[in-house]
Every structure is written in C-alpha cells, then in structure tokens.
Design a protein around this motif. Structure first.
Motif, PDB file in Angstrom:
ATOM      1  N   GLY A  27      23.121  31.146  20.104  1.00  0.00           N
ATOM      2  CA  GLY A  27      24.412  31.822  20.285  1.00  0.00           C
ATOM      3  C   GLY A  27      25.067  31.912  18.927  1.00  0.00           C
ATOM      4  N   GLY A  28      26.049  32.786  18.785  1.00  0.00           N
ATOM      5  CA  GLY A  28      26.689  32.999  17.486  1.00  0.00           C
ATOM      6  C   GLY A  28      27.408  31.750  16.997  1.00  0.00           C
ATOM      7  N   PRO A  29      27.774  31.758  15.702  1.00  0.00           N
ATOM      8  CA  PRO A  29      28.526  30.641  15.150  1.00  0.00           C
ATOM      9  C   PRO A  29      29.869  30.519  15.895  1.00  0.00           C
ATOM     10  CG  PRO A  29      27.821  32.169  13.416  1.00  0.00           C
ATOM     11  CD  PRO A  29      27.540  32.835  14.720  1.00  0.00           C
ATOM     12  N   GLY A  30      30.164  29.337  16.419  1.00  0.00           N
ATOM     13  CA  GLY A  30      31.431  29.143  17.141  1.00  0.00           C
ATOM     14  C   GLY A  30      31.352  29.483  18.612  1.00  0.00           C
ATOM     15  N   SER A  31      30.166  29.809  19.111  1.00  0.00           N
ATOM     16  CA  SER A  31      30.059  30.179  20.542  1.00  0.00           C
ATOM     17  C   SER A  31      30.145  28.948  21.449  1.00  0.00           C
ATOM     18  CB  SER A  31      28.755  30.943  20.802  1.00  0.00           C
ATOM     19  OG  SER A  31      27.638  30.166  20.422  1.00  0.00           O
ATOM     20  N   GLY A  32      30.038  27.736  20.866  1.00  0.00           N
ATOM     21  CA  GLY A  32      30.187  26.500  21.656  1.00  0.00           C
ATOM     22  C   GLY A  32      28.887  25.757  21.907  1.00  0.00           C
ATOM     23  N   LYS A  33      27.890  25.997  21.093  1.00  0.00           N
ATOM     24  CA  LYS A  33      26.578  25.338  21.269  1.00  0.00           C
ATOM     25  C   LYS A  33      26.699  23.806  21.214  1.00  0.00           C
ATOM     26  CE  LYS A  33      24.801  27.523  17.677  1.00  0.00           C
ATOM     27  NZ  LYS A  33      25.962  28.336  17.267  1.00  0.00           N
ATOM     28  N   GLY A  34      27.336  23.327  20.148  1.00  0.00           N
ATOM     29  CA  GLY A  34      27.454  21.881  19.957  1.00  0.00           C
ATOM     30  C   GLY A  34      28.260  21.229  21.079  1.00  0.00           C
ATOM     31  N   THR A  35      29.356  21.866  21.447  1.00  0.00           N
ATOM     32  CA  THR A  35      30.242  21.351  22.507  1.00  0.00           C
ATOM     33  C   THR A  35      29.488  21.223  23.825  1.00  0.00           C
ATOM     34  OG1 THR A  35      32.080  22.494  21.423  1.00  0.00           O
ATOM     35  CG2 THR A  35      32.412  21.843  23.734  1.00  0.00           C
ATOM     36  N   GLN A  36      28.758  22.251  24.193  1.00  0.00           N
ATOM     37  CA  GLN A  36      28.040  22.227  25.480  1.00  0.00           C
ATOM     38  C   GLN A  36      26.838  21.289  25.421  1.00  0.00           C
ATOM     39  OE1 GLN A  36      29.249  23.393  28.253  1.00  0.00           O
ATOM     40  NE2 GLN A  36      30.984  24.388  27.233  1.00  0.00           N
ATOM     41  N   CYS A  37      26.197  21.186  24.257  1.00  0.00           N
ATOM     42  CA  CYS A  37      25.055  20.261  24.139  1.00  0.00           C
ATOM     43  C   CYS A  37      25.517  18.835  24.409  1.00  0.00           C
ATOM     44  CB  CYS A  37      24.410  20.355  22.755  1.00  0.00           C
ATOM     45  SG  CYS A  37      23.337  21.794  22.595  1.00  0.00           S
ATOM     46  N   ALA A  38      26.712  18.481  23.924  1.00  0.00           N
ATOM     47  CA  ALA A  38      27.235  17.122  24.165  1.00  0.00           C
ATOM     48  C   ALA A  38      27.383  16.896  25.673  1.00  0.00           C
ATOM     49  CB  ALA A  38      28.569  16.955  23.450  1.00  0.00           C
ATOM     50  N   ASN A  39      27.854  17.892  26.398  1.00  0.00           N
ATOM     51  CA  ASN A  39      27.984  17.766  27.864  1.00  0.00           C
ATOM     52  C   ASN A  39      26.620  17.654  28.542  1.00  0.00           C
ATOM     53  OD1 ASN A  39      30.763  17.970  27.876  1.00  0.00           O
ATOM     54  ND2 ASN A  39      30.765  20.198  28.089  1.00  0.00           N
ATOM     55  N   ILE A  40      25.657  18.425  28.080  1.00  0.00           N
ATOM     56  CA  ILE A  40      24.311  18.409  28.689  1.00  0.00           C
ATOM     57  C   ILE A  40      23.678  17.032  28.488  1.00  0.00           C
ATOM     58  CG2 ILE A  40      21.995  19.462  28.676  1.00  0.00           C
ATOM     59  CD1 ILE A  40      23.399  22.045  27.508  1.00  0.00           C
ATOM     60  N   VAL A  41      23.845  16.472  27.292  1.00  0.00           N
ATOM     61  CA  VAL A  41      23.294  15.148  26.988  1.00  0.00           C
ATOM     62  C   VAL A  41      23.816  14.117  27.984  1.00  0.00           C
ATOM     63  CG1 VAL A  41      23.480  13.253  25.302  1.00  0.00           C
ATOM     64  CG2 VAL A  41      22.836  15.538  24.538  1.00  0.00           C
ATOM     65  N   GLU A  42      25.124  14.176  28.246  1.00  0.00           N
ATOM     66  CA  GLU A  42      25.749  13.213  29.161  1.00  0.00           C
ATOM     67  C   GLU A  42      25.210  13.319  30.580  1.00  0.00           C
ATOM     68  OE1 GLU A  42      30.029  12.793  29.866  1.00  0.00           O
ATOM     69  OE2 GLU A  42      30.163  12.887  27.665  1.00  0.00           O
ATOM     70  N   HIS A  43      24.990  14.542  31.032  1.00  0.00           N
ATOM     71  CA  HIS A  43      24.599  14.744  32.437  1.00  0.00           C
ATOM     72  C   HIS A  43      23.099  14.806  32.677  1.00  0.00           C
ATOM     73  CE1 HIS A  43      28.795  15.733  32.858  1.00  0.00           C
ATOM     74  NE2 HIS A  43      28.650  15.695  34.163  1.00  0.00           N
ATOM     75  N   PHE A  44      22.329  15.240  31.681  1.00  0.00           N
ATOM     76  CA  PHE A  44      20.920  15.524  31.950  1.00  0.00           C
ATOM     77  C   PHE A  44      19.942  14.762  31.047  1.00  0.00           C
ATOM     78  CE2 PHE A  44      23.385  19.129  33.525  1.00  0.00           C
ATOM     79  CZ  PHE A  44      22.954  19.179  34.843  1.00  0.00           C
ATOM     80  N   HIS A  45      20.475  13.803  30.288  1.00  0.00           N
ATOM     81  CA  HIS A  45      19.633  12.873  29.505  1.00  0.00           C
ATOM     82  C   HIS A  45      18.683  13.549  28.512  1.00  0.00           C
ATOM     83  CE1 HIS A  45      21.416  10.235  32.312  1.00  0.00           C
ATOM     84  NE2 HIS A  45      20.852  10.873  33.321  1.00  0.00           N
ATOM     85  N   TYR A  46      19.171  14.582  27.887  1.00  0.00           N
ATOM     86  CA  TYR A  46      18.429  15.177  26.762  1.00  0.00           C
ATOM     87  C   TYR A  46      18.916  14.519  25.474  1.00  0.00           C
ATOM     88  CZ  TYR A  46      16.452  19.218  29.241  1.00  0.00           C
ATOM     89  OH  TYR A  46      15.723  20.029  30.064  1.00  0.00           O
ATOM     90  N   THR A  47      18.139  14.672  24.423  1.00  0.00           N
ATOM     91  CA  THR A  47      18.603  14.303  23.090  1.00  0.00           C
ATOM     92  C   THR A  47      18.959  15.591  22.356  1.00  0.00           C
ATOM     93  OG1 THR A  47      17.340  12.254  22.997  1.00  0.00           O
ATOM     94  CG2 THR A  47      17.885  13.266  20.886  1.00  0.00           C
ATOM     95  N   HIS A  48      20.157  15.595  21.751  1.00  0.00           N
ATOM     96  CA  HIS A  48      20.664  16.785  21.072  1.00  0.00           C
ATOM     97  C   HIS A  48      20.271  16.770  19.591  1.00  0.00           C
ATOM     98  CE1 HIS A  48      24.492  18.911  19.354  1.00  0.00           C
ATOM     99  NE2 HIS A  48      23.474  19.743  19.405  1.00  0.00           N
ATOM    100  N   LEU A  49      19.558  17.805  19.171  1.00  0.00           N
ATOM    101  CA  LEU A  49      19.230  17.937  17.752  1.00  0.00           C
ATOM    102  C   LEU A  49      19.807  19.248  17.235  1.00  0.00           C
ATOM    103  CD1 LEU A  49      15.463  16.850  17.747  1.00  0.00           C
ATOM    104  CD2 LEU A  49      17.466  15.440  17.252  1.00  0.00           C
ATOM    105  N   SER A  50      20.872  19.155  16.424  1.00  0.00           N
ATOM    106  CA  SER A  50      21.454  20.357  15.834  1.00  0.00           C
ATOM    107  C   SER A  50      20.811  20.575  14.469  1.00  0.00           C
ATOM    108  CB  SER A  50      22.975  20.171  15.686  1.00  0.00           C
ATOM    109  OG  SER A  50      23.474  20.987  14.649  1.00  0.00           O
ATOM    110  N   ALA A  51      20.182  21.736  14.302  1.00  0.00           N
ATOM    111  CA  ALA A  51      19.520  22.046  13.017  1.00  0.00           C
ATOM    112  C   ALA A  51      20.551  21.988  11.885  1.00  0.00           C
ATOM    113  CB  ALA A  51      18.858  23.419  13.083  1.00  0.00           C
TER     114      ALA A  51
END
Ligand SMILES: Nc1ncnc2c1ncn2[C@@H]1O[C@H](COP(=O)(O)OP(=O)(O)O)[C@@H](O)[C@H]1O
Ligand SMILES: Nc1ccn([C@@H]2O[C@H](COP(=O)(O)OP(=O)(O)O)[C@@H](O)[C@H]2O)c(=O)n1
Ligand SMILES: [Mg+2]
Length: 218
Positions: A27-51
């Motif tokens: 998604g574009g810069p500022g589309s909320g990727k990082g914000t939503q990844c933090a939520n996904i990590v909490e609920h679905f037990h993924y590990t978030h890796l931001s390039a």
C-alpha cells in the motif's frame, strides 16, 4: 567475497528448512501498513517485519551500507534488493515464529523477482491497503516519528515511486489471484474489521455466523 557467498547460501538453505509462511503487506506510504500489522500480530500471532524498519535499523547499527541506505531513503528511492532481502532472511531465521507479515516489500519488480529467485518463497496472499494520496499525505505529515523522509518534498517522490514501481507488483499478484484489497481510508478500527475477515480461517467464519444466527433465533 567467497565466504560471504557461502554464508548467504547457508542462510537461504536454513530458511528453506523452516518453510516460512509469508503474507506481503503493501500500500502507499501512509496507507496504514504498520498500524494494521501491529493489530494483526496481536490477534493472529504473526511476526511483523517492516522492510523500512529493518533498513532504518541497519543505518543506526553503523553498517557499511548505512550511508547508502540513508541517502536512498531521503530520496524516496528503493534500496537494492540484495541488501533488503538479506535483512529479511536474517530476521525470519532469527525469529522463533514461522508466520511473517512482510510490510513494505516487494516494492518494485526487482524486489519481487529477486526475493522469489533467492528464497523460493511464494506469499500465501498479498494484503493491499488502498488510500487516496491526500489522506496519505495528511497522515505522513502528522506521523511525528522523526523520520527524515516524512517531509513534503520526499513524500511526493515516494508517491511517484509507489505509482511507477510498486503498483506493477500489485498488478502482478492480482493476475495470480493473490491480492486481498482493503479500503484503508476509513478509521483504524474499521480498517481492522475488514482485515480480520481476511485473516480469519473459513471454518471460524462459519462457526461465527452459526453463533450469530442462533443468538438471533433464541
Ligand atoms: N486508518 C487510519 N486513519 C487515520 N490515521 C491512520 C490510520 N492508519 C494509520 N494512521 C496514522 O497514519 C500514520 C501512517 O500510518 P502507518 O501505519 O505508519 O502507515 P504506513 O506504514 O503504511 O506508512 C501514522 O501516524 C498512523 O498513526
Ligand atoms: N522494500 C523496501 C522498503 C522500503 N525501502 C525504503 O525505505 C523507505 C521507507 O519505507 P517504509 O516502508 O518504512 O515507509 P512507509 O510506507 O511505511 O511510510 C522507502 O521509501 C524506501 O526508501 C526500500 O528501499 N525498499
Ligand atoms: Mg510503515
């Protein structure tokens, strides 16, 4: 350079043994990727890796590539894949988890093709956040994380790179039926409701709808 090649092969082989499950988050810069990844990590037990985060950490670590990475980020340009892929591979290997959200990668054709060729990892799916530029611009200008690239001049360059280089990657995955699109212009909670639907296994959805139905009927 011989030893470096051996070490890289070793990392690639060890990572392959781990059989990681990967979801690309684009998604574009500022589309909320990082914000939503933090939520996904909490609920679905993924590990978030931001390039982007990995590249910024590499600058801070004083690595020999630091200055090059810093200059590219300041200009909104995409760092050569070799550097970013190595950082992603290392982070995946060091993690105890085998489920990863890879955020902000692949950002161009070179990223995509090189990752595929080196790791042979095919993403489970590609989550794409759609948001109008005006909204993304507003968000980036008030992000307040002290990022050197969150200024209007660099933001414009990043938008251009997104349209010219990143959209074709999204199109590539669309043609493969791998893209799950989200309207990211809504408030954070509403965006996450849509994200949840995508990450909830089909069996769970059936259970939840039966539960709702039985509540209505009783
Ligand atoms: N749905 C949203 N509505 C309003 N602001 C948001 C939303 N999602 C994220 N933000 C804010 O916008 C800024 C950019 O979000 P971020 O998650 O860092 O995006 P990205 O990683 O795609 O650049 C942050 O300050 C964040 O708090
Ligand atoms: N795959 C990637 C990801 C980020 N980057 C660099 O890092 C910058 C910031 O990326 P980011 O993902 O943290 O930015 P946001 O989209 O989160 O705002 C990009 O503009 C690129 O300069 C890169 O070169 N290659
Ligand atoms: Mg981000």
């Amino acid at each position: 350079m011989g030893t470096v090649d051996v070490a890289d092969k070793d990392i690639t082989a060890r990572l392959a043994e781990k059989k990681p499950k990967v979801v690309f988050v684009l998604g574009g810069p500022g589309s909320g990727k990082g914000t939503q990844c933090a939520n996904i990590v909490e609920h679905f037990h993924y590990t978030h890796l931001s390039a982007g985060d990995l590249l910024r950490a590499e600058i801070k670590s004083g690595s020999e590539n630091g200055t090059m990475i810093q200059n590219m980020i300041k200009e909104g340009k995409i760092v050569p894949s070799e550097v970013t892929i190595k950082l992603l591979q290392k982070a995946m290997l060091e993690s105890g988890n085998d489920k990863f959200l890879i955020d902000g990668f692949p950002r161009n054709e070179e990223n995509r093709a090189a990752f595929e060729a080196v790791t042979k990892i095919e993403p489970e799916f590609v989550l794409v956040f759609n948001c109008p530029e005006e909204e993304m611009e507003k968000r980036l200008l008030s992000r307040n994380q002290g990022r050197e690239d969150d200024n209007i001049e660099t933001i414009r360059k990043r938008f251009k790179v997104f349209l010219e280089s990143s959209l074709p990657v999204i199109e590539y995955y669309k043609a493969k039926g791998k893209v799950r699109e989200i309207d990211a212009a809504k408030p954070v909670g509403e965006v996450f409701e849509a994200v949840k639907v995508i990450f909830t296994p089909e069996a769970e959805k059936v259970k939840e709808s039966w539960f709702t139905l039985s509540m209505i009927e009783s």
